[in-house]
Write a protein that holds these residues in place. Sequence first.
Motif, short mmCIF file in Angstrom:
data_model
loop_
_atom_site.label_atom_id
_atom_site.label_comp_id
_atom_site.label_asym_id
_atom_site.label_seq_id
_atom_site.Cartn_x
_atom_site.Cartn_y
_atom_site.Cartn_z
N ASN B 137 9.82 72.66 69.24
CA ASN B 137 9.98 73.30 67.94
C ASN B 137 8.65 73.19 67.18
OD1 ASN B 137 13.22 72.00 67.94
ND2 ASN B 137 12.81 74.17 67.73
N GLY B 139 8.14 71.97 64.28
CA GLY B 139 8.02 70.65 63.64
C GLY B 139 7.42 69.63 64.59
N ALA B 140 7.88 69.63 65.84
CA ALA B 140 7.36 68.68 66.82
C ALA B 140 5.88 68.98 67.09
CB ALA B 140 8.17 68.75 68.10
N SER B 143 3.78 67.74 64.16
CA SER B 143 3.59 66.28 64.17
C SER B 143 2.60 65.88 65.25
CB SER B 143 4.88 65.53 64.43
OG SER B 143 5.95 66.17 63.88
N MET B 144 2.70 66.52 66.39
CA MET B 144 1.75 66.17 67.46
C MET B 144 0.32 66.47 67.02
SD MET B 144 3.32 67.18 71.14
CE MET B 144 5.00 66.76 71.58
N THR B 148 -0.47 62.88 65.32
CA THR B 148 -0.91 62.07 66.45
C THR B 148 -2.08 62.71 67.20
OG1 THR B 148 0.71 62.97 68.02
CG2 THR B 148 1.42 61.09 66.71
N LYS B 149 -2.60 63.82 66.64
CA LYS B 149 -3.82 64.46 67.16
C LYS B 149 -3.72 64.80 68.63
CE LYS B 149 -5.45 63.21 63.11
NZ LYS B 149 -5.28 64.18 62.02
N ARG B 150 -2.65 65.49 68.97
CA ARG B 150 -2.43 65.86 70.37
C ARG B 150 -1.95 67.30 70.45
NH1 ARG B 150 -1.87 60.53 70.34
NH2 ARG B 150 -2.24 59.38 72.27
N ARG B 151 -2.07 67.86 71.65
CA ARG B 151 -1.48 69.18 71.86
C ARG B 151 -0.75 69.21 73.21
NH1 ARG B 151 -7.15 72.59 72.73
NH2 ARG B 151 -7.69 71.62 74.71
N PRO B 152 0.45 69.81 73.21
CA PRO B 152 1.25 69.80 74.43
C PRO B 152 0.96 70.98 75.36
CG PRO B 152 2.57 70.60 72.59
CD PRO B 152 1.20 70.33 72.05
N GLN B 154 -1.74 74.94 75.79
CA GLN B 154 -2.89 75.69 75.28
C GLN B 154 -2.63 77.17 75.06
OE1 GLN B 154 -6.63 74.74 77.25
NE2 GLN B 154 -5.80 72.76 77.85
N HIS B 174 -5.66 75.17 64.48
CA HIS B 174 -6.28 73.89 64.17
C HIS B 174 -6.51 73.07 65.44
CE1 HIS B 174 -7.18 70.29 61.79
NE2 HIS B 174 -6.43 69.63 62.66
N ALA B 175 -5.60 73.21 66.41
CA ALA B 175 -5.67 72.38 67.62
C ALA B 175 -6.38 73.08 68.77
CB ALA B 175 -4.25 72.00 68.03
N LYS B 220 6.66 72.52 84.45
CA LYS B 220 6.14 72.91 83.14
C LYS B 220 6.37 74.40 82.94
CE LYS B 220 2.37 69.62 83.17
NZ LYS B 220 0.94 69.40 83.29
#
Lengths: 462, 411
Positions: B137, B139-140, B143-144, B148-152, B154, B174-175, B220
């Motif tokens: 989502n 929201g998740a 937050s990432m 927590t400065k991450r990306r799930p 690309q 941004h990410a 994935k």
Amino acid sequence: MDQSLFDVVVVGAGVVGCAVARRFTLEGARIAVLEKSTDILDGASKANSAILHTGFDAPEGSLELACIRDGYAEYQTIRDSLGLVQDNAGAYVVAWTQDELRNLESIKAKAHLNGVTDVELVDAETLRAREPNLSRNALGAVHVPGESLIDPWSAPHVYLRQAMENGAKVFTSCEVTDGGFDGAEWRVVTTNGTLRTRHVINCAGLYGDTVNRALLGETHFEVKPRKGQFVVFDKAASGLVSAIILPVPSETTKGIVVFRTVFGNLAVGPTAEEQDSRTDASTDEETLKALIADGINKVPALKDMPVTATYAGLRPASEQKEYRISATSEQNWITVGGIRSTGLSGALGIARHVYGLYENMGASHDKLPDPVIPKANMLSEAGLRDWKQDGAGEVVCHCELVTRREIEAALHGPLPARSLAGLKRQTRATMGRCQGFYCSARLAELTDGCFVSAMAEKLPHE
Amino acid sequence: MSDVDVAIIGGGPAGLAAASALKSAGVERVVVLEREAEAGGIPRHCGHPPFGLREFNRLLTGPSYAARLVSSAQTAGVDIRTLTTVVEARAGGNLLLVTPTGVTELKAKRVILATGVRETPRSARLVSGPRVAGVVNTGALQSMVYLTKRRPFQRPVIVGSELVAFSAILTCRHAGIRPVAMIEGNERVTARWPCALFPRLAGVALHTGSRLVEILGDTKVEGVVLEDAKGQISRIECDGVILSGQFTPEAALARSGHLLVDPATGGPQVDQWGRMSDPTYFATGNVLRPVETAGWSWSEGGRTGQWVARDLAGLLPESEPSVRVSVNDHRLRYAVPQNIVLSQDVGGMRDIQLRVAQHVDGELIAECDGEQIWGRKLRAGPEQRVLVQTHEIASACAGRDVALRISEPTD
């Protein structure tokens, strides 16, 4: 890899492999367990209906029935020492048509023949009084008091841990590819190296026939994967039924069940869909909608309940109904195949039966005099969950109340979670209503460097 | 004996505004129970403007807006307890809490539920396909990226075109994530102009009138299958799916406890003061209904704080007599409040809030026992709030329950 000679290599760490590893270790054998996935319980055992069956409806005189009966009995004796949960929900086999109603008597008779003698007929009025949220279309039922709810992951997990803590070796991400028997010893070739063992027990579930073919050169059965889809409703729905609501079964399947879980949910499923793929556990919208409709037909108040989760599992059925367990004595090989749907209930009984076959091959050991008894993860709502205990620290997954302490234990414990799926089975993180909306970011952080495939990568410019 | 006067569950814009308002009204012991490590709510992970125009007269990013809300509440004397999860909300304002040191109980004279909303996850949308990694989502994702400065992933696709989908695009940019497409089932973008122009400006292909049929992949996400309005099937290669919008109140505490929930909103049933079926409990902000902006929730929270202060002083009317307000038309999603207390006191929510499920051009009518008691022209889309003055309905209903529906224009 360990180059010493094992007594037995168990191929596959599903519920059956875990129970076999435990039984053989307790009997004194030196065991290695090989699992091709990153985490245990990742094939057929990852998705089921989490019911400990009595065997009331198993085929008369079958090995399956014997294993379920023995498995059920052993579960009762080890439950408290291992810290396993059992919710004695009982079940009603509910008749929704006049035809089904006429069948109830024979279901009861069969149950009695199968040794499940507390099974009784219940009329519509009594059923309604006991299950007031059941649809008024229920015409009557067979009550099976012994059918119970258990934790389908914590139980096999602790079986394997008990094996490990008493000396068994477990290798994950380790797929068996080849092997050979020289008349005394097996050489088992895996993606991580080669092991030496006297005996091999094939508990490879959905790949049982493939492993037979690769190492024995032949197989006496073919796996016919059968998919089952499930819908899990919001926890608020769990109060709607107290017992397991079974349909009158058909020849091929127990049918669609409405059941609570020990985690406090209410679920509806499974379907029974034959397919060729051993990996494709897809859900599809149309089937899920049909399951929801079936649930609402049986329990009308489900109409206003949100769906929490959906999932599908693959049962390792074969071309026959009976378990396909056989010993190939001249090659020190035992196949435990075709455990089509009752693996969770039958596992402990299957393990005893298989140990008997092993002894018939002439093997023998001295029982462990004083085995280590580990405690299972406690994930049941009714049990002493970690959040109820002091010093649990932060609650990470708010929906399922999973603490940081539990997550760290799963990541760094004896069977470390190496995937989100594995972590879910050990802790329930992300398995609740929001499915990770709130806690995915925190989990990505906490699991950094732990998973074979990371949940998220660090931003390049941060 | 109570431990506190008011316990507010949830430290987002609505909860913090309610807490501050209670302190301003002279209520002494006001605590905010926040389960995350920091208060501030959803804006904490919306790392972009526009926030704060209504509240602070300034254009702020989400995190600085959240920080301001927290510091105003603290300055006002609100006790904010973080990492504190409310596990059960029991009758009469008794709460069971998990705190970093252990389980404890808290008794409050009044409780305000301000637990907000979340997006509907994949499971509840029943999306077909295997369960692969990379489906999140907004929201998740936020937050990432921001916390927590991450990306799930690309190259994701974005499903939905509510306002939050545009936040998803900003978050992705941004990410360094490049969304490959935005998919919307309706013929037009849900969020209001000028958002419709935005995907194109950001280089994201927009597929309106297209339905997400299936997510593909082995472990994935590897692609998605779409079906357009003509039934044409196509496939988009991507490595993630952002399921945006379709908000639902985070009302688990009400649902799993003794408080009545409205199936239409998914939030608690309330009267015009936000009071629930157990009158020690109130609700405010987005837990009431999906979904309003942070600014709206903040205003609502402030008003609720004042009402609860009045209630503590014995100045709110009793919950009864009341009439029930409901929607009786598939084009209307919900009406809040669900109960209107019939009283000389004309305070509380000035308006009944409605949302339509699709574009509507007709007449909104209120009926009691099948008889029309009120009506007015309505032209609205799903993104717009529709307001009906509470007192108009209250005075026309003559003590009978009210059903709202849409009638086609007669001429």
